[in-house]
Design a protein around this motif. Structure first.
Motif, short mmCIF file in Angstrom:
data_model
loop_
_atom_site.label_atom_id
_atom_site.label_comp_id
_atom_site.label_asym_id
_atom_site.label_seq_id
_atom_site.Cartn_x
_atom_site.Cartn_y
_atom_site.Cartn_z
N GLY A 97 0.80 -1.22 0.00
CA GLY A 97 0.00 0.00 0.00
C GLY A 97 0.83 1.27 0.00
N GLU A 98 2.14 1.11 -0.05
CA GLU A 98 3.03 2.27 -0.06
C GLU A 98 3.19 2.80 -1.49
N PRO A 99 3.26 4.13 -1.66
CA PRO A 99 3.45 4.70 -3.00
C PRO A 99 4.78 4.24 -3.61
N VAL A 100 4.74 3.96 -4.91
CA VAL A 100 5.92 3.49 -5.62
C VAL A 100 6.39 4.54 -6.62
N GLU A 101 5.44 5.05 -7.42
CA GLU A 101 5.77 6.04 -8.44
C GLU A 101 4.50 6.78 -8.85
N PRO A 102 4.63 7.99 -9.39
CA PRO A 102 3.44 8.68 -9.88
C PRO A 102 2.93 8.04 -11.17
N LEU A 103 1.63 8.14 -11.40
CA LEU A 103 1.08 7.68 -12.67
C LEU A 103 1.56 8.63 -13.76
N SER A 104 1.85 8.09 -14.93
CA SER A 104 2.26 8.94 -16.05
C SER A 104 1.07 9.77 -16.50
N SER A 105 1.33 10.86 -17.17
CA SER A 105 0.23 11.70 -17.66
C SER A 105 -0.61 10.94 -18.67
N GLU A 106 0.01 10.05 -19.44
CA GLU A 106 -0.75 9.24 -20.41
C GLU A 106 -1.70 8.29 -19.68
N ASP A 107 -1.22 7.65 -18.62
CA ASP A 107 -2.08 6.73 -17.85
C ASP A 107 -3.20 7.49 -17.15
N ARG A 108 -2.91 8.69 -16.66
CA ARG A 108 -3.95 9.50 -16.02
C ARG A 108 -5.02 9.90 -17.03
N MET A 109 -4.60 10.25 -18.27
CA MET A 109 -5.57 10.62 -19.31
C MET A 109 -6.46 9.43 -19.68
N VAL A 110 -5.85 8.26 -19.80
CA VAL A 110 -6.64 7.06 -20.10
C VAL A 110 -7.65 6.81 -18.98
#
Length: 157
Positions: A97-110
């Protein structure tokens, strides 16, 4: 809809349905994982890329991989998961449940497009509250016979 959202809604809280879907995954595993909500109100956490491959070794011996895949798909393809993934500050999370990395802008748009699509689809299919039928007024026996005879006469004419 071609621009990613700029205002974050903060953590997206899980609903009872989200928890049910998470529990469907948890019952297949030998131990609980922190990335899934345990109760309504817990945050919906986007999975790290490849998290399914980390879930597979935790599968109970009597559970099938296909069942785990379907349960996981049901969870990650729901509206609130997409909504959580579409947030401008959304992070991917590991098993704990710990953060690993931010979502890419492409993944956020999808995720944003899928959220809006699911929201629109479910909005159209939601049926309005059914109105309970109003019982007909009580008629005496003679009024019922008269109504039946008049009904037949108008059907013949």
């Amino acid at each position: 809809m071609d621009k990613p959202w700029k205002i974050s809604r903060g953590p997206i809280a899980a609903t009872e349905l989200d928890v049910e879907k998470a529990n469907a995954i948890s019952t297949l595993l030998i131990r609980p994982v922190g990335v899934l909500p345990a109760k309504a109100g817990d945050p919906v956490l986007p999975f790290a890329v490849g998290l399914f491959n980390e879930l597979r070794p935790l599968l109970k011996p009597d559970a099938g991989v296909t069942t785990l895949r379907r349960a996981t798909a049901a969870y990650v393809h729901c509206r609130r998961y997409y909504f959580a993934s579409a947030q401008p500050d959304s992070m991917r999370h590991g098993l704990d449940g710990e953060p690993v990395e931010p979502l890419s802008s492409e993944d956020r748009m999808v995720a944003q497009k899928r959220f809006l699509s699911v929201k629109q689809t479910t909005g159209k299919t939601d049926a309005p509250e059914p109105i309970p039928p109003v019982p007909p007024p009580s008629l005496s026996k003679s009024e019922q016979i008269r109504a039946a005879l008049l009904g037949k006469r108008s059907a013949v004419s």
